[in-house]
Design an enzyme around this catalytic site. Structure first.
Site, PDB file in Angstrom:
ATOM      1  N   SER A 107       6.175 -38.479 -36.226  1.00  0.00           N
ATOM      2  CA  SER A 107       5.274 -37.717 -37.094  1.00  0.00           C
ATOM      3  C   SER A 107       5.551 -38.049 -38.565  1.00  0.00           C
ATOM      4  O   SER A 107       5.490 -39.203 -38.958  1.00  0.00           O
ATOM      5  CB  SER A 107       5.430 -36.222 -36.793  1.00  0.00           C
ATOM      6  OG  SER A 107       4.366 -35.482 -37.319  1.00  0.00           O
ATOM      7  N   HIS A 259       1.562 -34.345 -29.041  1.00  0.00           N
ATOM      8  CA  HIS A 259       2.183 -34.863 -30.266  1.00  0.00           C
ATOM      9  C   HIS A 259       3.687 -35.052 -30.123  1.00  0.00           C
ATOM     10  O   HIS A 259       4.265 -35.926 -30.762  1.00  0.00           O
ATOM     11  CB  HIS A 259       1.887 -33.894 -31.416  1.00  0.00           C
ATOM     12  CG  HIS A 259       2.407 -34.341 -32.745  1.00  0.00           C
ATOM     13  ND1 HIS A 259       1.959 -35.489 -33.372  1.00  0.00           N
ATOM     14  CD2 HIS A 259       3.342 -33.808 -33.583  1.00  0.00           C
ATOM     15  CE1 HIS A 259       2.580 -35.639 -34.530  1.00  0.00           C
ATOM     16  NE2 HIS A 259       3.429 -34.641 -34.674  1.00  0.00           N
TER      17      HIS A 259
END
Length: 278
Positions: A107, A259
């Site tokens: 991320s 994610h």
């Protein structure tokens, strides 16, 4: 892969780099290639807890808590730009006399890894981007202005606690059965320190935008991109765009994956890293 090596000496370390105390975990494996694990926003080295044991026998591994997150210092003087956070990574490796390493960024950690590779490309061999953030602009001027208002940190604390860790995890994980109390406690722990909200106020104020296409095209280090097709935080379309902009890159996309790829698909990620680094 072989069973994880049992650590005889605690991997937990601290070091002062550029005036900031960094917490990091060093799973030492002399003579092996070094991997540096860089976590995302609101996260910590904890997010690599399932990935590290799968790679432990093969690499010398460093997992860093980027300030102000995790157990690193919540400095109220540090300027929290991605460039400065990248310089902390470089400074740590220099302090440890590591002359070559591969970066594994999840991320936001992907953007910081890319920034580090541009600042000192000769220090890094390859970059692994796990659902890396990309193409985000700097915060809106009204939000930056708001960070100067007294008690903005209290609003930030309210905003984060309103949703709670569980709700945030539900947003980043596709298979919700993976969420257990250990996971909730691990991601919640850093936020028990009230100083983090004052430091995060500075983080929001200082954070520059992500690297643009022209910057990305200057990255010469080979890059491995791994994405969850159900990622609601950083859509796989961002990964596809990064794949086009980075001169030397490979992209894998995973079905039924969100994610939090290091938590959701650690076996697949570790196998691809091993192939890529070798």
């Amino acid at each position: 892969m072989a069973k994880p090596f049992m650590e005889a000496v605690s991997p937990i370390k601290r070091a002062a780099i550029h005036g900031v105390e960094l917490y990091y975990e060093h799973y030492e494996n002399p003579g092996r290639d070094t991997l540096v694990c860089v976590h995302g926003f609101l996260s910590s080295a904890f997010s690599f807890r399932k990935l590290i044991p799968l790679l432990r026998n093969h690499y010398d591994i460093i997992a860093v808590d980027l300030p102000p997150f995790g157990q690193s210092e919540k400095s109220r003087t540090f300027v929290y730009t991605y460039a400065n956070l990248a310089k902390l990574l470089i400074g740590l490796l220099e302090k440890l006399n590591i002359s070559r390493a591969a970066l594994v960024g999840h991320s936001m950690g992907g953007q910081i890894s890319l920034s580090a590779s541009l600042l000192k490309p000769e220090l890094f061999s390859k970059i692994v981007l796990l659902c890396s953030s990309g193409y985000l602009k700097r915060s809106h001027p009204s939000i930056i202005f708001g960070t100067h208002i007294p008690c903005f940190d209290l609003y930030l604390k309210y905003w984060l606690s309103k949703d709670g860790v569980l709700k945030n995890l539900l947003n980043v994980v596709h298979d919700r059965t993976l969420i257990d109390q250990e996971m909730i406690d691990g991601y919640e722990k850093p936020f028990t320190d009230r100083q983090i909200f004052k430091a995060m106020t500075r983080f929001i104020r200082h954070r520059e935008g992500d690297l643009d296409s022209e910057d990305l095209k200057r990255v010469q280090n080979p890059a491995l991109l791994i994405w969850g097709e159900e990622d609601r935080v950083v859509p796989v379309s961002v990964g596809e765009r990064l794949h086009r902009d980075l001169p030397d890159s490979i992209l894998y996309s995973l079905k039924d994956t969100g994610h939090l790829v290091p938590e959701e698909r650690p076996e697949f990620v570790s196998e691809r890293i091993f192939e890529f680094i070798q």
